[in-house]
Design a protein around this motif. Structure first.
Motif, PDB file in Angstrom:
ATOM      1  N   VAL A 175     -53.628 -52.909 -23.824  1.00  0.00           N
ATOM      2  CA  VAL A 175     -54.146 -51.814 -24.661  1.00  0.00           C
ATOM      3  C   VAL A 175     -55.360 -52.286 -25.461  1.00  0.00           C
ATOM      4  O   VAL A 175     -56.340 -51.530 -25.642  1.00  0.00           O
ATOM      5  N   ASP A 176     -55.321 -53.549 -25.944  1.00  0.00           N
ATOM      6  CA  ASP A 176     -56.466 -54.064 -26.712  1.00  0.00           C
ATOM      7  C   ASP A 176     -57.718 -54.146 -25.828  1.00  0.00           C
ATOM      8  O   ASP A 176     -58.847 -53.858 -26.291  1.00  0.00           O
ATOM      9  N   LYS A 177     -57.540 -54.503 -24.562  1.00  0.00           N
ATOM     10  CA  LYS A 177     -58.695 -54.552 -23.651  1.00  0.00           C
ATOM     11  C   LYS A 177     -59.281 -53.147 -23.478  1.00  0.00           C
ATOM     12  O   LYS A 177     -60.510 -52.967 -23.455  1.00  0.00           O
ATOM     13  N   ILE A 178     -58.421 -52.149 -23.358  1.00  0.00           N
ATOM     14  CA  ILE A 178     -58.910 -50.777 -23.189  1.00  0.00           C
ATOM     15  C   ILE A 178     -59.659 -50.329 -24.448  1.00  0.00           C
ATOM     16  O   ILE A 178     -60.769 -49.744 -24.381  1.00  0.00           O
ATOM     17  N   ARG A 179     -59.070 -50.583 -25.597  1.00  0.00           N
ATOM     18  CA  ARG A 179     -59.720 -50.172 -26.854  1.00  0.00           C
ATOM     19  C   ARG A 179     -61.058 -50.897 -27.048  1.00  0.00           C
ATOM     20  O   ARG A 179     -62.041 -50.308 -27.537  1.00  0.00           O
ATOM     21  N   ALA A 180     -61.088 -52.157 -26.672  1.00  0.00           N
ATOM     22  CA  ALA A 180     -62.337 -52.916 -26.834  1.00  0.00           C
ATOM     23  C   ALA A 180     -63.442 -52.351 -25.946  1.00  0.00           C
ATOM     24  O   ALA A 180     -64.614 -52.218 -26.378  1.00  0.00           O
ATOM     25  N   LYS A 181     -63.081 -51.958 -24.738  1.00  0.00           N
ATOM     26  CA  LYS A 181     -64.106 -51.397 -23.846  1.00  0.00           C
ATOM     27  C   LYS A 181     -64.600 -50.050 -24.368  1.00  0.00           C
ATOM     28  O   LYS A 181     -65.821 -49.761 -24.324  1.00  0.00           O
ATOM     29  N   ILE A 182     -63.669 -49.221 -24.886  1.00  0.00           N
ATOM     30  CA  ILE A 182     -64.072 -47.908 -25.404  1.00  0.00           C
ATOM     31  C   ILE A 182     -64.891 -48.066 -26.693  1.00  0.00           C
ATOM     32  O   ILE A 182     -65.900 -47.376 -26.902  1.00  0.00           O
ATOM     33  N   ARG A 183     -64.449 -48.984 -27.535  1.00  0.00           N
ATOM     34  CA  ARG A 183     -65.166 -49.175 -28.813  1.00  0.00           C
ATOM     35  C   ARG A 183     -66.608 -49.624 -28.564  1.00  0.00           C
ATOM     36  O   ARG A 183     -67.519 -49.297 -29.339  1.00  0.00           O
ATOM     37  N   ALA A 184     -66.827 -50.381 -27.555  1.00  0.00           N
ATOM     38  CA  ALA A 184     -68.191 -50.836 -27.254  1.00  0.00           C
ATOM     39  C   ALA A 184     -69.110 -49.683 -26.889  1.00  0.00           C
ATOM     40  O   ALA A 184     -70.346 -49.805 -27.006  1.00  0.00           O
ATOM     41  N   ASN A 185     -68.548 -48.561 -26.458  1.00  0.00           N
ATOM     42  CA  ASN A 185     -69.356 -47.402 -26.061  1.00  0.00           C
ATOM     43  C   ASN A 185     -69.405 -46.315 -27.139  1.00  0.00           C
ATOM     44  O   ASN A 185     -69.974 -45.242 -26.892  1.00  0.00           O
ATOM     45  N   ALA A 231     -67.078 -41.826 -25.663  1.00  0.00           N
ATOM     46  CA  ALA A 231     -66.916 -43.234 -25.291  1.00  0.00           C
ATOM     47  C   ALA A 231     -65.760 -43.412 -24.295  1.00  0.00           C
ATOM     48  O   ALA A 231     -65.815 -44.262 -23.380  1.00  0.00           O
ATOM     49  N   ILE A 232     -64.668 -42.634 -24.432  1.00  0.00           N
ATOM     50  CA  ILE A 232     -63.531 -42.735 -23.476  1.00  0.00           C
ATOM     51  C   ILE A 232     -63.979 -42.346 -22.081  1.00  0.00           C
ATOM     52  O   ILE A 232     -63.678 -43.016 -21.092  1.00  0.00           O
ATOM     53  N   PHE A 255     -58.331 -45.354 -33.087  1.00  0.00           N
ATOM     54  CA  PHE A 255     -59.672 -45.917 -33.313  1.00  0.00           C
ATOM     55  C   PHE A 255     -60.043 -45.765 -34.798  1.00  0.00           C
ATOM     56  O   PHE A 255     -59.784 -44.712 -35.413  1.00  0.00           O
ATOM     57  N   ARG A 256     -60.632 -46.840 -35.349  1.00  0.00           N
ATOM     58  CA  ARG A 256     -61.203 -46.831 -36.687  1.00  0.00           C
ATOM     59  C   ARG A 256     -62.621 -47.462 -36.610  1.00  0.00           C
ATOM     60  O   ARG A 256     -62.769 -48.470 -35.924  1.00  0.00           O
ATOM     61  N   PRO A 257     -63.558 -46.908 -37.324  1.00  0.00           N
ATOM     62  CA  PRO A 257     -64.923 -47.459 -37.172  1.00  0.00           C
ATOM     63  C   PRO A 257     -65.110 -48.849 -37.762  1.00  0.00           C
ATOM     64  O   PRO A 257     -65.990 -49.592 -37.318  1.00  0.00           O
ATOM     65  N   ARG A 258     -64.282 -49.274 -38.688  1.00  0.00           N
ATOM     66  CA  ARG A 258     -64.459 -50.563 -39.333  1.00  0.00           C
ATOM     67  C   ARG A 258     -63.592 -51.648 -38.707  1.00  0.00           C
ATOM     68  O   ARG A 258     -63.661 -52.792 -39.155  1.00  0.00           O
ATOM     69  N   ASP A 259     -62.764 -51.364 -37.685  1.00  0.00           N
ATOM     70  CA  ASP A 259     -61.913 -52.387 -37.070  1.00  0.00           C
ATOM     71  C   ASP A 259     -62.765 -53.318 -36.205  1.00  0.00           C
ATOM     72  O   ASP A 259     -63.767 -52.892 -35.608  1.00  0.00           O
TER      73      ASP A 259
END
Length: 259
Positions: A175-185, A231-232, A255-259
């Protein structure tokens, strides 16, 4: 002259008729007389002689001479047998009368059988001790089995917890890998303030492609929600888990913008 003309004439047929009738009656009379005599005559006896052939005479058979009977000598006259003299038994009447009757014996008092003494219980102790030892051994074996089962169950539980913990960690890493990829976009809006939280329900295909996305909890900032949704879609296909059995069709991503 007329009287002489009608003079009666004699009829010749009457005389013949009278003679014929007299002859018939005479014949009938004779028949009756001879018939009665014939019936009264006794029947004549008939003699019959029977002739039979004379029986054949057989020639006399000469008889065999009969054997003369054997003359056996006369048995000797029986000798007189001496008869044993009869033994005269003396009467014992006087002796029986003189004997006085004996008094009837008194019945013996009944003796109640005494109960047999029970064998001492000490003899059964060896068997009881053996049975007690067998029971203790059985209980010990059962306790050992329970302890083994308890230990095996504990081991199984420990392995299950470790496996679950390992699976949870592997799933969390996925799940962290998925969130990291989405957050980058994610492109953050310039007027975003604070650290709002947005949650999305994402449906995935086994190859990682995004099938659907749905806003489950708004951050309160419309621009930030739209930025995360874009981004998703841009990050599809998303990373797949290291273990295929950890794949989950539906994920809840925060998702949080400051994480």
């Amino acid at each position: 002259m007329s009287a002489a003309v009608f003079e009666e004439r004699s009829d010749p047929g009457q005389v013949a008729s009278a003679l014929l009738a007299a002859a018939v009656h005479g014949v009938l009379l004779l028949v009756l007389i001879f018939g009665v005599r014939w019936q009264n005559r006794p029947p004549e006896a008939v003699q019959v002689e029977l002739w039979t052939e004379p029986a054949a005479v057989q020639a006399p058979v000469p008889e065999e001479p009969k054997p003369l009977p054997k003359v056996e000598p006369a048995p000797p006259p029986p000798q007189p047998v001496a008869k044993p003299e009869p033994v005269i038994q003396k009467p014992e009447i006087a002796e029986k009368k003189a004997a006085t009757p004996k008094p009837a014996p008194k019945p013996a008092p009944k003796v109640e059988p005494r109960p047999k003494p029970e064998p001492p219980k000490a003899a059964a102790k060896p068997r009881d001790e053996e049975a007690q030892r067998e029971i203790q051994k059985q209980l010990a074996r059962e306790q050992d089995l329970l302890a083994i089962n308890r230990e095996s169950q504990q081991i199984k539980d420990q392995l299950a917890r470790e496996l679950s913990a390992g699976n949870d960690k592997a799933r969390a890493d996925w799940v962290d890998k998925i969130r990291a990829k989405i957050r980058a976009n994610i492109v953050l809006p310039p007027d975003l303030q604070g650290n709002p939280e947005a949650q999305f329900l994402v449906t995935l295909l086994p190859n990682g492609e995004v099938l659907t996305r749905k806003l489950a909890k708004s951050s309160g900032h419309r621009g930030y929600d739209d930025a995360v949704e874009r981004a998703i879609l841009k990050s599809s296909p998303l990373p797949k888990p290291d273990k295929p059995e950890l794949f989950s069709r539906e994920l809840r991503l925060t998702f949080r913008p400051r994480d």
